[in-house]
Write an enzyme that holds these catalytic residues in place. Sequence first.
Site, PDB file in Angstrom:
ATOM      1  N   HIS A 403       0.838  -1.202   0.000  1.00 14.05           N
ATOM      2  CA  HIS A 403       0.000   0.000   0.000  1.00 14.05           C
ATOM      3  C   HIS A 403       0.872   1.251   0.000  1.00 14.05           C
ATOM      4  CE1 HIS A 403       0.065   1.293   4.380  1.00 14.05           C
ATOM      5  NE2 HIS A 403       0.327   0.030   4.597  1.00 14.05           N
ATOM      6  N   ASP A 414       6.321   2.260   7.261  1.00 16.29           N
ATOM      7  CA  ASP A 414       4.965   1.825   6.925  1.00 16.29           C
ATOM      8  C   ASP A 414       4.258   2.893   6.108  1.00 16.29           C
ATOM      9  OD1 ASP A 414       2.418   0.798   6.839  1.00 16.29           O
ATOM     10  OD2 ASP A 414       2.059   0.913   9.003  1.00 16.29           O
ATOM     11  N   GLU A 451      -5.162   1.381   2.632  1.00 18.41           N
ATOM     12  CA  GLU A 451      -4.926   0.194   3.472  1.00 18.41           C
ATOM     13  C   GLU A 451      -5.138   0.530   4.928  1.00 18.41           C
ATOM     14  OE1 GLU A 451      -2.434  -2.562   6.030  1.00 18.41           O
ATOM     15  OE2 GLU A 451      -2.476  -0.402   5.907  1.00 18.41           O
ATOM     16  N   GLU A 452      -4.642   1.704   5.316  1.00 16.12           N
ATOM     17  CA  GLU A 452      -4.588   2.017   6.749  1.00 16.12           C
ATOM     18  C   GLU A 452      -5.958   2.087   7.407  1.00 16.12           C
ATOM     19  OE1 GLU A 452      -2.186   1.708   8.501  1.00 16.12           O
ATOM     20  OE2 GLU A 452      -0.334   2.191   7.459  1.00 16.12           O
ATOM     21  N   ASP A 480       4.322  -4.981   3.114  1.00 10.13           N
ATOM     22  CA  ASP A 480       3.779  -3.731   3.640  1.00 10.13           C
ATOM     23  C   ASP A 480       4.967  -2.934   4.165  1.00 10.13           C
ATOM     24  OD1 ASP A 480       2.687  -1.801   5.382  1.00 10.13           O
ATOM     25  OD2 ASP A 480       0.857  -2.943   5.651  1.00 10.13           O
ATOM     26  N   HIS A 564       3.163   4.487  12.971  1.00 12.48           N
ATOM     27  CA  HIS A 564       2.058   5.422  12.699  1.00 12.48           C
ATOM     28  C   HIS A 564       2.250   6.800  13.343  1.00 12.48           C
ATOM     29  CE1 HIS A 564      -0.975   1.967  11.631  1.00 12.48           C
ATOM     30  NE2 HIS A 564       0.038   2.055  10.796  1.00 12.48           N
TER      31      HIS A 564
HETATM   32 ZN   LIG Z   1       1.105  -0.583   6.446  1.00 14.72          ZN
END
Ligand SMILES: [Zn+2]
Length: 762
Positions: A403, A414, A451-452, A480, A564
Amino acid sequence: MDERTPLISTVSVSRQQPRHPYPHKTFRRFCSIALGSSLIAVVICFLLPVAILPRGHDSLSTYLPWSKPFPKSWPQSTGITFAELQELLLNTPDEDKVRSWSEYYTAGPHLAGKNLSQAIWTRERWEEFGVKSEIVAYDVYINYPVSHRLALLHGDKVKYECSLEEDILSEDPTTSLKDRIPTFHGYSASGNVTAPYVYVNHGTFQDFKDLVAANISLSGKIALAKYGGVFRGLKVKRAQELGMVGAVIYSDPEEDGEITEENGYKPYPDGPARNPSSVQRGSVAGTLPGDPTTPGYPSKPGVPRVDPHNSIPKIPSLPISYADALPLLKALNGHGPNASSFNKYWQGGGLGYKGVKYNIGPSPDSVVLNLVNEQEYVTTPLWNVIGVINGTIPDEVIVLGNHRDAWIAGGAGDPNSGSAALNEVIRSFGEALKSGWKPFRTIVFASWDGEEYGLVGSTEWVEEFLPWLSASTVAYLNVDVGTRGQHFTAAASPLLNALIYNVTGSIQSPNQTTKGQTVGDIWDGAIRTMGSGSDFTAFQDFAGIPSLDLGFSAGPKDAVYHYHSNYDSFHWMDSYGDKDWHYHVTITKIWALLAATLSETPVLPLSAKDYANGLEKYLNDVKKRSEQYTTSVSFDFHDLDKATTKLQEAAARFDAYTAELKERVGEGVPWWKWWKKVKLYYEVRKVNTKYKTLERQFLYPGGLDNRSWFKHVVFAPGRWTGYAGATFPGLVESFEDGNTTNALRWSGIITERLNTATTLLD
Ligand SMILES: [Zn+2]
Ligand SMILES: *[C@@H]1O[C@H](CO)[C@@H](O)[C@H](O)[C@H]1NC(C)=O
Ligand SMILES: *[C@@H]1O[C@H](CO)[C@@H](O)[C@H](O)[C@H]1NC(C)=O
Ligand SMILES: *[C@@H]1O[C@H](CO)[C@@H](O)[C@H](O)[C@H]1NC(C)=O
Ligand SMILES: *[C@@H]1O[C@H](CO)[C@@H](O)[C@H](O)[C@H]1NC(C)=O
Ligand SMILES: *[C@@H]1O[C@H](CO)[C@@H](O)[C@H](O)[C@H]1NC(C)=O
Ligand SMILES: *[C@@H]1O[C@H](CO)[C@@H](O)[C@H](O)[C@H]1NC(C)=O
Ligand SMILES: *[C@@H]1O[C@H](CO)[C@@H](O)[C@H](O)[C@H]1NC(C)=O
Ligand SMILES: *[C@@H]1O[C@H](CO)[C@@H](O)[C@H](O)[C@H]1NC(C)=O
Ligand SMILES: *[C@@H]1O[C@H](CO)[C@@H](O)[C@H](O)[C@H]1NC(C)=O
């Protein structure tokens, strides 16, 4: 759902190859003219085709050479040899290139549905590399943050106003972007609540059960939970079910193991420990993947939409840093029982040295939190980028995906370590194309959006192209987070285990202390089962396509990865995560080589035996677990045992046969025995169709109880763990619920699926 192809117009691959019961047009015309006059024509038109065909069980047309293309150079790759292809894939990926792709993706915000220019840029790069690509859009229901507040109030007085912001660091440019993304939860509910609060530990199902057992009043309160243990959405879900009115989730440095400030490590940017102001954003949707308003079908413009509130929360929630959590936790000191007086799951906590006693509360009525969360909900486009290299065989397809969307402007780990690697994979295949290579099987590349929030882009795409994917796809290869540390990790359908061992065993590790060793040499070899948590979910659990998920994770001695958070940035990656970019290049090579081996090997490199043996292991695990639940009746596993053993035997026979077939293919056939070559080709095709559809046999159309989108009887995300994979979920959940009738029902369903798989292989 109608039949669709994965790419709009130009790059579509048709699912239904027209099957001619008789030769194609020109041949037919020739026959009809010739038939009238000559007996020789009869021989050419009817007897010859029949003579060269293998004596099969399938209909004649399956074997007619002209009904499916027969690759001229089979079993070699077209254009260049497999060894030459491998050379290219191992020599093309480059540290400077991968670094520059990472720098691009992490330069500005790219939240789901917010950065069309990154999708266009990605497509343009792929086309430059030589791979035809398209943007495939969906209209999805999604939220964006408007405003928020979290304050600790003593009566009318504001005791502490949470900053809800991550610190700006002069060393790290993306932390100060004017358009940086606020801290919030995907799919969280808007709300303004003021209430006393309770420390709920990790907020797992069991944690809440313990609180109820201890007579802690939860209804009407706000939950203060720490991250970890289970998927964050399940914390909010359970809090809501127990009548709580809001949830606050913070990152406790206990997550960071060894590498903490308490142990003397400096926080980022001065050292490898967690920055105290770092916040973990993330989705709090339920475990149903995809757009919550279009369960099971693609979110095309104008489709009917359902109320999403069965799968997204009704109570507001916010993520916070431990710097912001400290005053809240301290205000609970002395109120209610100590967490340490509870069971083992309640011990620990990494803020004791800061004066936190981890009392549970509730806070006194005069000590309350005001939680304000304002979210804008919209239905808006998001953009997948899909690239295709057509193979010689149209109905055997390998899909690779990563993603692109991130919770923050950065996202160097990420997901954009994977995005940078994907670009290098495609550039490497592009080099092969330039040398005249054409793959044996079709290779599809996907850069997913959304995706998240809940695997939205990939799920909608799989829902749209399900018929074609079911008919064609051999495997889905997901990366990912490609790199956030130095420890190789893998999750996979057991069909792919042997291939993973083979490929990791042939690629050098960048580990400086182990010169000459492969990635496989220094990896412990553990392959997890498929749960959820990334874009493989719709492929594996909904479509029954064998999938894997790979990456280099952070080990106990690696720098803390700010998941994140704004600090998952290019600067962090360049100074702590992968300074020399060697791990990015290594994951690129692993991914490319997996794809190439799957695409070029005449007999698919899959292992039915590994799958069947995996099933035995999972069944033993279920038996152990069932003892915990069924107290009076001991459940009869006889049918399941028998079906598993039969499948193991069939799988062993099948793999032995395919091993022998591989040898025959390897030995080659002299050109004048061309009919033998044709026969061998169709024997290989038949075997590959069985490998391709084996995983599909484990789909149960009715789906799991109460979450029927999940069709796989072997793998699903755990009901109350979320990410972690549950095996034989229908059965295990029946035991958990103490419903033996339902356990029997599931035993029957699974036995039938196992028997179908056995029949396929026999
Ligand atoms: Zn991810
Ligand atoms: C792939 O093949 C399909 C049909 O077989 C064709 O429509 C499409 O244009 C091809 N795509 C590429 C990228 O060559
Ligand atoms: C989209 O991404 C690019 C590259 O990272 C970035 O420069 C740009 O600011 C982003 N655009 C928006 C609208 O956020
Ligand atoms: C939240 O509700 C309180 C009390 O109802 C009110 O005073 C306050 O202005 C509200 N806050 C916001 C941001 O709407
Ligand atoms: C549980 O707590 C309530 C007040 O929250 C109290 O009235 C009740 O007596 C308690 N019950 C037990 C069994 O401790
Ligand atoms: C909590 O633990 C402290 C010691 O760490 C102890 O003094 C106190 O009595 C305990 N409180 C309760 C409610 O168990
Ligand atoms: C690198 O290799 C050394 C020596 O084999 C080993 O102790 C260490 O754990 C490896 N590091 C990683 C990150 O795998
Ligand atoms: C991988 O498989 C190939 C083909 O079967 C074999 O030649 C090679 O030795 C294997 N490599 C490893 C490391 O297992
Ligand atoms: C399904 O959900 C309902 C209520 O949500 C519950 O009562 C029932 O036990 C669940 N059934 C199963 C099989 O989990
Ligand atoms: C147990 O499962 C069956 C379906 O197999 C269902 O009909 C029944 O209602 C369930 N019983 C309970 C107590 O949930």
